[in-house]
Design a protein around this motif. Structure first.
Motif, PDB file in Angstrom:
ATOM      1  N   ILE A   1     102.498 -21.167  60.890  1.00 25.84           N
ATOM      2  CA  ILE A   1     102.940 -21.561  59.416  1.00 25.84           C
ATOM      3  C   ILE A   1     102.082 -23.364  59.393  1.00 25.84           C
ATOM      4  O   ILE A   1     101.473 -23.584  58.629  1.00 25.84           O
ATOM      5  CB  ILE A   1     104.064 -21.689  59.746  1.00 25.84           C
ATOM      6  N   ILE A   2     102.737 -24.125  60.258  1.00 25.47           N
ATOM      7  CA  ILE A   2     102.711 -26.045  59.991  1.00 25.47           C
ATOM      8  C   ILE A   2     100.512 -26.201  59.848  1.00 25.47           C
ATOM      9  O   ILE A   2     100.235 -26.478  59.235  1.00 25.47           O
ATOM     10  CB  ILE A   2     102.538 -26.246  61.044  1.00 25.47           C
ATOM     11  N   PHE A   3      99.817 -25.354  60.759  1.00 26.11           N
ATOM     12  CA  PHE A   3      98.392 -25.091  60.365  1.00 26.11           C
ATOM     13  C   PHE A   3      97.713 -25.141  59.392  1.00 26.11           C
ATOM     14  O   PHE A   3      96.934 -25.595  59.298  1.00 26.11           O
ATOM     15  CB  PHE A   3      97.608 -24.462  61.945  1.00 26.11           C
ATOM     16  N   ASP A   4      98.860 -23.583  58.998  1.00 26.35           N
ATOM     17  CA  ASP A   4      98.357 -22.812  57.889  1.00 26.35           C
ATOM     18  C   ASP A   4      97.775 -24.185  56.308  1.00 26.35           C
ATOM     19  O   ASP A   4      97.383 -24.544  55.382  1.00 26.35           O
ATOM     20  CB  ASP A   4      98.690 -21.522  57.315  1.00 26.35           C
ATOM     21  N   MET A   5      99.791 -24.866  56.592  1.00 26.07           N
ATOM     22  CA  MET A   5     100.206 -26.086  55.602  1.00 26.07           C
ATOM     23  C   MET A   5      98.553 -26.745  55.572  1.00 26.07           C
ATOM     24  O   MET A   5      98.589 -27.689  54.536  1.00 26.07           O
ATOM     25  CB  MET A   5     101.598 -26.570  55.770  1.00 26.07           C
ATOM     26  N   MET A   6      98.754 -26.917  56.814  1.00 24.70           N
ATOM     27  CA  MET A   6      97.965 -28.300  56.890  1.00 24.70           C
ATOM     28  C   MET A   6      96.359 -28.409  56.530  1.00 24.70           C
ATOM     29  O   MET A   6      95.985 -29.116  55.323  1.00 24.70           O
ATOM     30  CB  MET A   6      97.652 -29.242  58.277  1.00 24.70           C
ATOM     31  N   ILE A   7      95.820 -27.011  56.472  1.00 29.95           N
ATOM     32  CA  ILE A   7      94.917 -27.207  55.677  1.00 29.95           C
ATOM     33  C   ILE A   7      94.961 -26.808  54.314  1.00 29.95           C
ATOM     34  O   ILE A   7      93.519 -27.482  54.020  1.00 29.95           O
ATOM     35  CB  ILE A   7      94.495 -25.406  56.358  1.00 29.95           C
ATOM     36  N   ASP A   8      95.409 -25.951  53.949  1.00 29.41           N
ATOM     37  CA  ASP A   8      96.450 -25.761  52.969  1.00 29.41           C
ATOM     38  C   ASP A   8      96.133 -27.437  51.915  1.00 29.41           C
ATOM     39  O   ASP A   8      95.083 -27.804  50.789  1.00 29.41           O
ATOM     40  CB  ASP A   8      96.628 -25.319  51.919  1.00 29.41           C
ATOM     41  N   ILE A   9      96.363 -28.304  53.003  1.00 31.11           N
ATOM     42  CA  ILE A   9      96.518 -29.913  51.998  1.00 31.11           C
ATOM     43  C   ILE A   9      95.723 -30.713  52.324  1.00 31.11           C
ATOM     44  O   ILE A   9      95.053 -31.052  51.173  1.00 31.11           O
ATOM     45  CB  ILE A   9      97.499 -30.425  52.539  1.00 31.11           C
ATOM     46  N   ALA A  10      94.396 -30.395  53.153  1.00 28.18           N
ATOM     47  CA  ALA A  10      93.643 -30.355  53.337  1.00 28.18           C
ATOM     48  C   ALA A  10      92.085 -30.289  52.425  1.00 28.18           C
ATOM     49  O   ALA A  10      91.522 -30.888  51.917  1.00 28.18           O
ATOM     50  CB  ALA A  10      92.847 -30.719  55.375  1.00 28.18           C
ATOM     51  N   GLU A  11      92.895 -29.231  52.508  1.00 25.09           N
ATOM     52  CA  GLU A  11      91.037 -28.035  51.537  1.00 25.09           C
ATOM     53  C   GLU A  11      91.689 -29.153  50.089  1.00 25.09           C
ATOM     54  O   GLU A  11      90.833 -28.841  49.255  1.00 25.09           O
ATOM     55  CB  GLU A  11      91.917 -26.592  51.692  1.00 25.09           C
TER      56      GLU A  11
ATOM     57  N   LEU B   1      90.304 -32.568  50.092  1.00 27.96           N
ATOM     58  CA  LEU B   1      89.056 -33.004  50.368  1.00 27.96           C
ATOM     59  C   LEU B   1      88.548 -32.295  49.438  1.00 27.96           C
ATOM     60  O   LEU B   1      87.828 -33.098  49.763  1.00 27.96           O
ATOM     61  CB  LEU B   1      89.125 -32.939  51.422  1.00 27.96           C
ATOM     62  N   LYS B   2      89.219 -30.821  48.982  1.00 27.08           N
ATOM     63  CA  LYS B   2      88.550 -30.142  48.134  1.00 27.08           C
ATOM     64  C   LYS B   2      86.940 -29.971  48.653  1.00 27.08           C
ATOM     65  O   LYS B   2      85.976 -29.726  48.098  1.00 27.08           O
ATOM     66  CB  LYS B   2      88.203 -30.746  46.612  1.00 27.08           C
ATOM     67  N   ILE B   3      87.455 -29.087  50.023  1.00 28.17           N
ATOM     68  CA  ILE B   3      86.628 -28.715  50.932  1.00 28.17           C
ATOM     69  C   ILE B   3      86.951 -27.731  51.031  1.00 28.17           C
ATOM     70  O   ILE B   3      88.299 -27.833  51.954  1.00 28.17           O
ATOM     71  CB  ILE B   3      85.668 -29.603  52.149  1.00 28.17           C
ATOM     72  N   ASP B   4      86.129 -26.024  51.727  1.00 24.69           N
ATOM     73  CA  ASP B   4      86.833 -25.367  52.098  1.00 24.69           C
ATOM     74  C   ASP B   4      86.927 -25.195  53.662  1.00 24.69           C
ATOM     75  O   ASP B   4      85.810 -25.585  54.497  1.00 24.69           O
ATOM     76  CB  ASP B   4      85.478 -24.235  51.697  1.00 24.69           C
ATOM     77  N   VAL B   5      88.135 -25.207  54.278  1.00 23.14           N
ATOM     78  CA  VAL B   5      88.320 -25.463  55.794  1.00 23.14           C
ATOM     79  C   VAL B   5      87.985 -23.993  56.138  1.00 23.14           C
ATOM     80  O   VAL B   5      87.675 -23.452  58.096  1.00 23.14           O
ATOM     81  CB  VAL B   5      89.662 -26.730  56.082  1.00 23.14           C
ATOM     82  N   ARG B   6      88.643 -23.651  55.784  1.00 27.47           N
ATOM     83  CA  ARG B   6      88.923 -22.217  56.246  1.00 27.47           C
ATOM     84  C   ARG B   6      87.584 -21.081  56.657  1.00 27.47           C
ATOM     85  O   ARG B   6      86.558 -21.453  55.916  1.00 27.47           O
ATOM     86  CB  ARG B   6      89.783 -21.082  55.369  1.00 27.47           C
ATOM     87  N   LYS B   7      87.480 -20.719  57.736  1.00 27.51           N
ATOM     88  CA  LYS B   7      86.022 -19.805  57.954  1.00 27.51           C
ATOM     89  C   LYS B   7      85.799 -18.927  56.570  1.00 27.51           C
ATOM     90  O   LYS B   7      87.051 -18.072  56.706  1.00 27.51           O
ATOM     91  CB  LYS B   7      86.139 -19.291  59.223  1.00 27.51           C
ATOM     92  N   ASN B   8      85.116 -18.625  56.320  1.00 28.05           N
ATOM     93  CA  ASN B   8      84.181 -17.587  55.676  1.00 28.05           C
ATOM     94  C   ASN B   8      83.622 -16.282  55.612  1.00 28.05           C
ATOM     95  O   ASN B   8      83.077 -16.498  56.492  1.00 28.05           O
ATOM     96  CB  ASN B   8      83.415 -17.966  54.322  1.00 28.05           C
TER      97      ASN B   8
END
Length: 142
Positions: free
Chosen positions: A106-116, A119-126
């Motif tokens: 959950i914490i990692f998902d929240m960190m990725i959401d904040i970073a996206e 930074l306005k970049i897609d961090v998650r794998k497509n």
């Protein structure tokens, strides 16, 4: 003065399999002790008899228990209670590990959401990427 002693020193080649098994049975039935067996049958050393007991006896040397000895209901209940306590302890430990790993996810998902967002970049794998030309040709042929 001549003493008659029926003790005959034996070599290892004299010990047949049936002889070894008979000695082990007598010891396990309590008819003989290990030193008595050595004395009565002229066996050279105690360790020889112990080795036979390990090979041919009914005693489980790793768990230090008699294999064919029936357990009383009280012993069985105590063993099962100890096993239940151990399993409950393991279950609690696994539940703690599961809670920690879920929290981390959950914490990692929240960190990725904040970073996206910042930074306005897609961090998650497509995962729905287009097939390469080579792999597309392979699958069309089949």
């Amino acid at each position: 003065m001549e003493e008659s002693n029926n003790y005959v020193k034996r070599s290892q080649r004299d010990y047949t399999l049936s002889f070894k098994i008979n000695v082990v049975k007598e010891i396990e039935l309590g008819e003989l002790s290990i030193p008595d067996a050595c004395r009565n049958y002229g066996i050279q050393s105690r360790s020889t008899v112990v080795n036979w007991l390990r090979k041919f006896g009914k005693f489980d040397w790793e768990n230090q228990t008699q294999l064919n000895m029936p357990k009383s209901p009280e012993q069985r209940i105590l063993e099962l209670e100890a096993k239940v306590k151990l399993l409950e302890k393991q279950k609690a430990q696994l539940e703690r590990q599961n809670y920690i790993s879920d929290s981390k996810a959950i914490i990692f998902d929240m960190m990725i959401d904040i970073a996206e967002k910042k930074l306005k970049i897609d961090v998650r794998k497509n995962y729905k990427s287009a097939q390469s030309i080579v792999s597309a040709k392979k699958y069309k042929k089949v």
